[in-house]
Design an enzyme around this catalytic site. Structure first.
Site: not given
Length: 799
Positions: A86, A462
């Site tokens: 770059e 239950s």
């Protein structure tokens, strides 16, 4: 001479004109430029991340994947690669490289089109943070002016750090650390040179040079960068040769979670969204949950194994699709829309042999399913019936069948499976703090994101009875009280038919001790208890366990577990038994940290007394006390049940495992486990809720649209095996952890037939636990006629 002077000033004017123009433009644009000092405090858009208590990544949420890192964390080889690709003059220029601009201008003049922008890294920082991407000259001038200002205010290291954390690198990855995780599943510090150069090639055009979508173009770009690094002296010939010879292995690693807990992640996401709004997705919060990664993995495995075992007991429903005429080339394409669910992979049958079946998988791999791994597949007819046993693979599968498989022990070997139609939920709490230690809301989040732990309201059957029995023990009953297990008939005048409740076994046992009625789960005894205590008094008592009064039906059916409750609510109630009577509340988020890992908030749960010291230490660590500063005090959970009652009931819950409906759990060979099964009418729901001193775990099994699980499917056959497998792994190698016996309890030998003190030589006499005020009189008083029911000494007996 005058002409020479004229030429001189003309040249000066010509030379000065550009400077004057540039200066004028600068003076005109400067007031509109942003303040570059804000870059020091810039807040990058960073996703929300959810972690386990032991710092394992669970999930991340947000449009942008970003993992900001400091300059010191960036490998030097990557710095060299980016500069080579770059801006190789980055360390020398002052924000603008005139030669690069001249090259860009020359290309524009010669081609008539913008080829490159001539931008330095500093200019790209200016554009990425302050400007748009429009290719116009005014933006370029602003970019140049901002770059010059940035160079005057920030160091090269700061500029480079801003650049690599901001840039878009494809596949939702913003910044180099995120790109390293997305393409290679590792931090950038662990990548070799070839992969660093690959990532360095992405800023120019993330889509064009994407190593997943365009591996060949990405390789060409990588090799060009490596060649530039060699020419610039950043690497030697040997490193270059090794890097260019490296294969392209990049693939999309997604969010790369370290553990599977999608239901937990979704709960945390919703809580963060409620607290912070949409900022939760972009401000980089780190959320640490209370979930333990080991326990969560156990929960996932246990739930899935239990559901598949139940599912296979009822037969094979056939392939998900049939494609008998598909060509070999088409078979793989047919798999692409199908994803793995709950560890079950999609596959398609390519050939059926005499004793094996050949399959193709979604990734193109092939495998085989042996006859032994599919002989379970009797045809499913209904929840209560199956077809005949198959005798060969062709009785089960055909070419072109789209099926589900799971890996077998040997590579390339698979077992036939199918996605269960029944669902399940499992939640695990700490009885000391209420922290959610593990949570699985269904077989697969991919299949359904409906969280059955928190959203599914089902009748607990239950498994709800312990809350009623606790009320009984606090209203004059003892575990030795006799209650008549006999038929009852109710008609309130508004019902067409009488209500004739019955026991699941269909029989009646007559007078029975409360302890035995509990572990045998006798429905008629539960109804008589609530009838004697009073419906309203019973329901008011049950609110102590965290239930809302509005959720509890105001009738005797509540004694049989007809309230519609979530598994999380049941687990919360059982935590009261497990911790000695304290009301802890479930919580998930342990702490929230900012993007910079500063603690923003943390959980402050009420904890049981023995956990106060450790909770105080945790609070002190987060507050960061200075000398003389008074820390907030750890909160003690409210004592809502007499600890003697919880001790009695815990011993009764242990009997459910030792001699009752949960007896399968005896195979765990631990004496610190207690729990209760639950099954609703027509076997539509199966439950098991149980605990020891470390974990409270509740399991539910059923269909999302209530339907029978099968006539022989109960809580003890569907939910209990899942609970057992989880607890076996969770408690492996752990010492037993029981409640300490509180003061005020007395152990007395009791006659099993009368529930009263046993005379010497009484057959079957056993030791029972009583509160001091409820101890039956000794046998000597019975013999002398001194037995009395005054003063609450004698247990109430219902007939």
């Amino acid at each position: 001479m005058r002409f020479i002077i004229f030429l001189f000033w003309l040249l000066v004017a010509v030379a000065s004109a550009p400077l004057l123009v540039i200066s004028g433009v600068a003076l005109y644009l400067s007031p509109t430029l942003p303040d570059v000092d804000t870059l020091r405090d810039v807040k990058l858009q960073t996703p929300l991340r959810i972690y386990s208590a032991d710092h394992k990544l669970i999930a991340e949420f947000g449009e942008m994947r970003r993992l900001p890192i400091s300059f010191e964390q960036i490998p030097q080889e990557f710095i060299d690669a980016i500069l080579a690709a770059e801006d190789d003059n980055f360390l020398n220029h002052h924000g603008v490289d005139p030669m690069s601009l001249l090259r860009a201008t020359s290309e524009l003049l010669s081609t008539g089109q913008i080829q490159t922008g001539g931008s330095t890294i500093t200019m790209q920082v200016a554009k990425n943070y302050f400007l748009s991407s429009d290719r116009v000259f005014s933006r370029k001038l602003n970019e140049i002016l901002l770059a010059l200002q940035i160079e005057r205010n920030l160091s090269k290291q700061e500029i480079f750090e801003l650049y690599v954390n901001k840039i878009y690198l494809g596949n939702r990855a913003y910044g180099i650390e995120a790109a390293a995780h997305v393409y290679y599943g590792k931090p950038i510090a662990e990548l070799p040179l070839a992969q660093l150069a690959m990532i360095a090639g992405l800023p120019k055009a993330p889509s064009a040079y994407n190593p997943v979508a365009n591996p060949e173009r990405a390789r060409i770009r990588r090799d060009w960068i490596l060649q530039r690094m060699l020419l610039l002296g950043s690497i030697d010939q040997a490193a270059y040769d090794e890097a260019v010879a490296s294969p392209i292995i990049a693939r999309n690693h997604g969010a790369n979670p370290e553990m599977e807990a999608p239901y937990v992640a979704e709960m945390a996401r919703l809580e963060m969204l409620e607290r912070f709004g949409t900022a939760a997705y972009i401000d980089g919060y780190h959320v640490y949950t209370s979930v333990d990664s080991r326990l969560q993995t156990l929960a996932n495995q246990s739930l899935r194994a239990g559901l598949m075992t139940y599912d296979q007991r009822h037969g094979y429903r056939g392939p998900e699709a049939r494609h008998p005429d598909a060509t070999p080339e088409q078979l793989i394409d047919l798999l692409k829309p199908h994803r793995s669910m709950g560890g079950l992979r999609p596959a398609i049958v390519s050939d059926v042999g005499a004793d094996t079946v050949s399959i193709l998988l979604r990734n193109g791999d092939s495998g085989t399913v042996a006859w032994e791994a599919m002989r379970w597949a009797r045809p499913y007819l209904s929840a209560n019936s199956m077809g005949p046993n198959p005798s060969k693979p062709a009785d089960v599968l055909q070419r072109g069948d789209l099926i589900r498989v799971q890996p077998a022990e040997q590579d390339g070997q698979y077992k036939l499976a199918q996605i269960p139609q029944a669902q399940s939920a499992l939640v695990v709490l700490s009885p000391e703090t209420g922290a959610i230690q593990a949570l699985t809301g269904g077989f697969s989040f991919v299949q359904s994101n409906y969280n059955r732990v928190t959203q599914a309201r089902r009748q607990p059957g239950s498994s709800f009875k312990p809350f009623l029995y606790s009320a009984a023990l606090d209203h004059g009953y003892t575990p030795a009280s006799l209650v008549n297990d006999a038929p009852l008939v109710f008609n309130d005048g508004n019902q067409r038919d009488d209500w004739r409740p019955r026991n699941s076994s269909g029989d009646f046992l007559g007078p029975i001790r409360l302890r035995e009625a509990f572990y045998r789960s006798r429905n008629l005894v539960s109804i008589r208890l609530m009838q004697d205590i009073g419906v309203d008094q019973s329901l008011t008592y049950m609110e102590r366990f965290g239930f809302s009064r509005e959720e509890l039906p105001r009738n005797l059916s509540a004694s049989l577990g007809t309230p519609e409750l979530t598994p999380l609510q049941i687990a919360t109630g059982y935590a009261v038994f497990a911790n000695g009577g304290h009301a802890v509340r479930p919580w998930l988020i342990e702490r929230i940290e900012s993007a910079e890992h500063q603690v923003i908030d943390f959980a402050r749960p009420a904890v049981i007394p023995r956990a106060v010291d450790s909770e105080q230490q945790r609070i002190d660590a987060y507050i960061g006390l200075t000398p003389g500063e008074v820390p907030p005090e750890a909160r003690v959970a409210e004592q809502v049940i007499d600890p003697r009652t919880t001790y009695q009931l815990t011993s009764m819950l242990k009997d459910v495992i030792n001699r009752g409906t949960g007896s399968r759990a005896r195979s765990l060979q631990r004496s610190d486990l207690g729990g209760k099964t639950g099954t609703t009418n027509e076997q539509k729901d199966g439950w098991f809720a149980g605990f020891n001193g470390d974990h409270v775990a509740t399991v539910w099994v059923g269909f999302d649209q209530p339907s029978t699980l099968g006539r022989r499917e109960y809580g003890g056959t569907t939910a209990l095996p899942i609970w057992m497998e989880f607890m076996a792994g969770a408690l492996e190698g752990q010492p037993e952890h029981d409640l300490e016996q509180p003061e005020g309890l007395v152990v007395t030998r009791v006659d099993p037939l009368t529930g009263r003190s046993a005379r010497p030589g009484t057959p079957g006499a056993y030791l029972e636990i009583f509160k001091e005020e409820d101890v039956p009189p000794p046998a000597s008083e019975l013999d002398s006629g001194g037995y009395s029911s005054d003063g609450g000494i004698t247990p109430l007996e219902l007939f």
